[in-house]
Write an enzyme that holds these catalytic residues in place. Structure first.
Site, short mmCIF file in Angstrom:
data_model
loop_
_atom_site.label_atom_id
_atom_site.label_comp_id
_atom_site.label_asym_id
_atom_site.label_seq_id
_atom_site.Cartn_x
_atom_site.Cartn_y
_atom_site.Cartn_z
N LYS A 189 -16.71 12.67 22.09
CA LYS A 189 -17.56 12.93 23.26
C LYS A 189 -18.88 13.47 22.72
O LYS A 189 -18.99 14.66 22.39
CB LYS A 189 -16.87 13.96 24.17
CG LYS A 189 -17.22 13.87 25.65
CD LYS A 189 -18.68 14.02 25.97
CE LYS A 189 -19.14 15.46 25.97
NZ LYS A 189 -20.61 15.59 26.09
N GLU A 264 -17.76 25.08 15.01
CA GLU A 264 -19.00 25.33 14.27
C GLU A 264 -20.05 25.66 15.32
O GLU A 264 -20.49 24.79 16.06
CB GLU A 264 -19.39 24.10 13.46
CG GLU A 264 -18.46 23.92 12.28
CD GLU A 264 -18.78 22.72 11.41
OE1 GLU A 264 -17.97 22.42 10.54
OE2 GLU A 264 -19.84 22.10 11.62
N CYS A 298 -28.46 24.59 13.12
CA CYS A 298 -27.59 25.78 13.15
C CYS A 298 -27.81 26.66 11.94
O CYS A 298 -27.69 27.88 12.02
CB CYS A 298 -26.14 25.36 13.24
SG CYS A 298 -25.65 24.27 11.91
N GLU A 395 -30.19 33.33 19.46
CA GLU A 395 -30.50 32.04 18.84
C GLU A 395 -31.50 31.30 19.74
O GLU A 395 -31.19 30.97 20.88
CB GLU A 395 -29.22 31.21 18.70
CG GLU A 395 -29.46 29.91 17.95
CD GLU A 395 -28.22 29.00 17.88
OE1 GLU A 395 -27.58 28.79 18.93
OE2 GLU A 395 -27.93 28.50 16.79
P1 NAD Z 1 -23.57 22.81 23.65
O1 NAD Z 1 -22.50 23.79 23.34
O2 NAD Z 1 -24.34 22.97 24.88
O3 NAD Z 1 -22.98 21.33 23.70
C1 NAD Z 1 -22.26 20.78 22.64
C2 NAD Z 1 -21.27 19.75 23.17
O4 NAD Z 1 -20.30 20.41 23.98
C3 NAD Z 1 -21.91 18.68 24.06
O5 NAD Z 1 -21.30 17.43 23.76
C4 NAD Z 1 -21.53 19.13 25.46
O6 NAD Z 1 -21.46 18.09 26.39
C5 NAD Z 1 -20.16 19.73 25.21
N1 NAD Z 1 -19.71 20.70 26.21
C6 NAD Z 1 -20.45 21.53 26.98
N2 NAD Z 1 -19.65 22.26 27.79
C7 NAD Z 1 -18.38 21.89 27.52
C8 NAD Z 1 -17.11 22.27 28.02
N3 NAD Z 1 -16.98 23.21 28.97
N4 NAD Z 1 -16.01 21.69 27.52
C9 NAD Z 1 -16.10 20.75 26.55
N5 NAD Z 1 -17.28 20.33 26.05
C10 NAD Z 1 -18.40 20.90 26.52
O7 NAD Z 1 -24.49 22.80 22.35
P2 NAD Z 1 -25.88 22.02 22.16
O8 NAD Z 1 -26.91 22.73 22.95
O9 NAD Z 1 -25.64 20.57 22.37
O10 NAD Z 1 -26.12 22.23 20.59
C11 NAD Z 1 -26.80 23.29 20.03
C12 NAD Z 1 -25.84 24.36 19.52
O11 NAD Z 1 -24.98 23.83 18.51
C13 NAD Z 1 -26.56 25.52 18.85
O12 NAD Z 1 -25.97 26.73 19.26
C14 NAD Z 1 -26.29 25.30 17.36
O13 NAD Z 1 -26.37 26.44 16.55
C15 NAD Z 1 -24.93 24.72 17.39
N6 NAD Z 1 -24.65 23.99 16.14
C16 NAD Z 1 -23.82 24.56 15.21
C17 NAD Z 1 -23.56 23.92 14.00
C18 NAD Z 1 -22.69 24.56 12.94
O14 NAD Z 1 -22.31 23.87 12.02
N7 NAD Z 1 -22.35 25.83 13.05
C19 NAD Z 1 -24.16 22.69 13.75
C20 NAD Z 1 -25.01 22.14 14.72
C21 NAD Z 1 -25.23 22.81 15.92
#
Ligand code: NAD
Length: 501
Positions: A189, A264, A298, A395
């Site tokens: 997804k 992550e 991230c 962040e």
């Molecule tokens: P997000 O958490 O908003 O969304 C990530 C994914 O989760 C999307 O596909 C979204 O549709 C899905 N999602 C949202 N709500 C959900 C739910 N209730 N149940 C299941 N899935 C759900 O994150 P974003 O804004 O897309 O990405 C940015 C974030 O990702 C930042 O916080 C960044 O630090 C983090 N990130 C971390 C790493 C790492 O390796 N630690 C790497 C890349 C990004």
């Protein structure tokens, strides 16, 4: 034609089919479209890229069932055969690297100079795990008196992979390659803001000969498709990359079905510069680690902790370099900074400019949006910040650096650790004992000393505290996608206590 114009022309050719047909889900080897859709738009000029199938609980159910049906066959396939298929996926990624890079730039706003490498790194992720596939089930022999214990690993079952919109292609390969190498089918997804390259990747996987049902793609929103995936009983584990608060929601959603979760999550990573460091290199690294990839990274070093003895000059040089970062169309190879992913994220990032002013920080560079089309913000540097300010704790996930001064090693360490997150840390010093002492005490899953983020695939990748649970990389990924098993064989007639005899 300029580089930008040739890139633009090639991109148009790649996007035609999406514009005409939309982006379908791919379930059990077949395109599934025709229901509700949503739009993906380019952050460069807000133009429509494509309609995208909006998957719901029914699509997730179909995908999870297909993955369950495919599990036995995929798990039973020899590691050597899985290795061959994964290498074929890598070959096809390389063949389509230009398409992947240009589409990713347009869909996410990431600059081409970084995205062309990200596409190839995706191929490397597949090659690395392809080569580990034949040994994925290996275990140990642990003999004990009277028994021979043999351990081994078996794939856990169908896995849900949920990815974010920042460098979505590379991150998807990073999660999916080890899952497939381990013998797990997947339901992917992708993030709703960046669906294009996830579709290309799923097509590549099928073209490479992956059996139907082993790789299923369901687009849609987190609250619907994502939630349904985390709650589905046939899905045995969730590999999630995204925000910390989403990770927390997923853990709750997965509780009833006892999901194994790998998270992550976010970061507020310090780059700590001591006055004995190689300041030229520290400056280059500090700039690269927050202003590359639009700061939507991230592992970005979003807090600069700088020794007060060198702070005036270091911040001055930093500001002058930040002001010269080239903002532009991400398709232009000269561009260093593109637009932020989406209107909502632009609002969040620009909101911190006001927060910084209100909290009393100085805006030494940027601090405003770029006028005109697209979700562009100027690369920004806040100075005069204190660790208690929101800009030092939260962040922001944009090209925004908060500089905080320290006067001693103890103070630097206490500031560095005083956040909820613990993903990465970067330490610049030429004092060996200090480097060892400091990195030992720094609360972060990954620390680079006198280096920016240089990834080595066999090393563990992941964070502490609110930055995550679990590690990727090398055998650590297999620990997540596989179950450990121990089988004990009696080697003689050991005494068995007799009851009721
Ligand atoms: P997000 O958490 O908003 O969304 C990530 C994914 O989760 C999307 O596909 C979204 O549709 C899905 N999602 C949202 N709500 C959900 C739910 N209730 N149940 C299941 N899935 C759900 O994150 P974003 O804004 O897309 O990405 C940015 C974030 O990702 C930042 O916080 C960044 O630090 C983090 N990130 C971390 C790493 C790492 O390796 N630690 C790497 C890349 C990004």
């Amino acid at each position: 034609m300029s580089d930008l114009e040739t890139h633009r022309a090639r991109l148009e050719a790649y996007l035609v089919r999406f514009r005409e047909n939309g982006i379908a889900n791919l379930i059990d080897g077949k395109d599934v479209a025709g229901g509700a859709t949503f739009e993906t738009r380019s952050p460069v000029d807000d133009s429509l890229i494509s309609a995208v199938a909006e998957g719901g609980a029914d699509d997730i159910d179909a995908a999870a069932r297909a993955a369950r049906a495919a599990f036995a066959g995929w798990a039973a396939m020899s590691g050597a055969q899985r290795k061959k298929t994964l290498h074929r996926i890598a070959d096809l990624i390389v063949e389509r690297a230009d398409e992947i890079a240009l589409c990713e730039c347009w869909d996410t706003g990431q600059a081409y100079r970084f995205m062309s490498k990200a596409a190839l790194r995706g191929a490397e992720n597949f090659r690395y795990y392809a080569d580990l596939a034949p040994g994925a089930r290996d275990g140990q022999s642990l003999p004990s008196p009277g028994h021979l214990n043999i351990t081994g690993r078996v794939p856990i079952g169908p896995v849900g992979v949920i990815t974010p919109w920042n460098t979505p292609f590379m991150l998807s390969t990073w999660k999916i390659a080890p899952a497939l190498a381990a013998g797990c089918p997947i339901v992917h997804k992708p993030a709703e803001f960046s669906p294009v390259t996830a579709r290309i990747l799923a097509e590549i996987a099928h073209e490479a000969g992956l059996p139907a049902g082993v790789w299923n793609l369901v687009n849609g929103f987190g609250e619907t498709a994502g939630k349904a995936l985390t709650e589905h009983p046939d899905i045995k584990a969730i590999a999630f990359v995204g925000e910390s608060r989403t990770g927390s929601m997923i853990m709750k959603q997965g509780a009833d079905t006892l999901k194994r979760c790998h998270f992550e999550l976010g970061g507020k990573n310090p780059v700590v510069v001591f006055d004995d460091a190689d300041l030229e290199r520290a400056l280059d690294a500090a700039i690269f680690m927050i202003y590359s990839l639009n700061g939507e990274r991230c592992t970005s070093s979003s807090r600069l902790l700088v020794h007060d003895t060198i702070a005036d000059e270091f911040e001055e040089r930093l500001a002058s370099r930040v002001n010269r970062i080239r903002i532009g169309n991400p398709l232009d190879p000269a561009t260093e900074l593109g637009p932020l992913i989406h209107r909502s994220h632009f609002d969040k990032v620009t909101g911190y400019f006001d927060i910084a002013r209100k909290d009393g920080a100085t805006i030494a560079a940027g601090g405003e949006a770029v006028s005109g089309k697209g979700w562009y913000v100027k690369p920004t540097l806040f100075t005069g910040a204190r660790q208690s300010m929101r800009i030092a704790r939260e962040e922001i996930f944009g090209p925004v650096l908060t500089s905080i001064r320290f006067s001693s090693e103890e103070e630097a360490l206490s500031i560095a650790n005083d956040v909820d997150y613990g993903l990465t840390g970067y330490v610049w010093t030429n004092d060996l004992s200090r480097a060892l002492r400091f990195s030992e005490a720094l609360e972060a899953g990954m620390i680079w000393v006198n280096s920016e983020n240089v990834r080595h695939l066999p090393t563990p990748f992941g964070g502490m505290k609110a930055s995550g649970i679990g590690r990727d990389g090398g055998q650590w990924s297999f620990d997540f996608y596989m179950e450990q098993k121990n089988i004990a064989f009696a080697t003689g007639q050991h005494k068995i206590a007799r009851m009721g005899a």
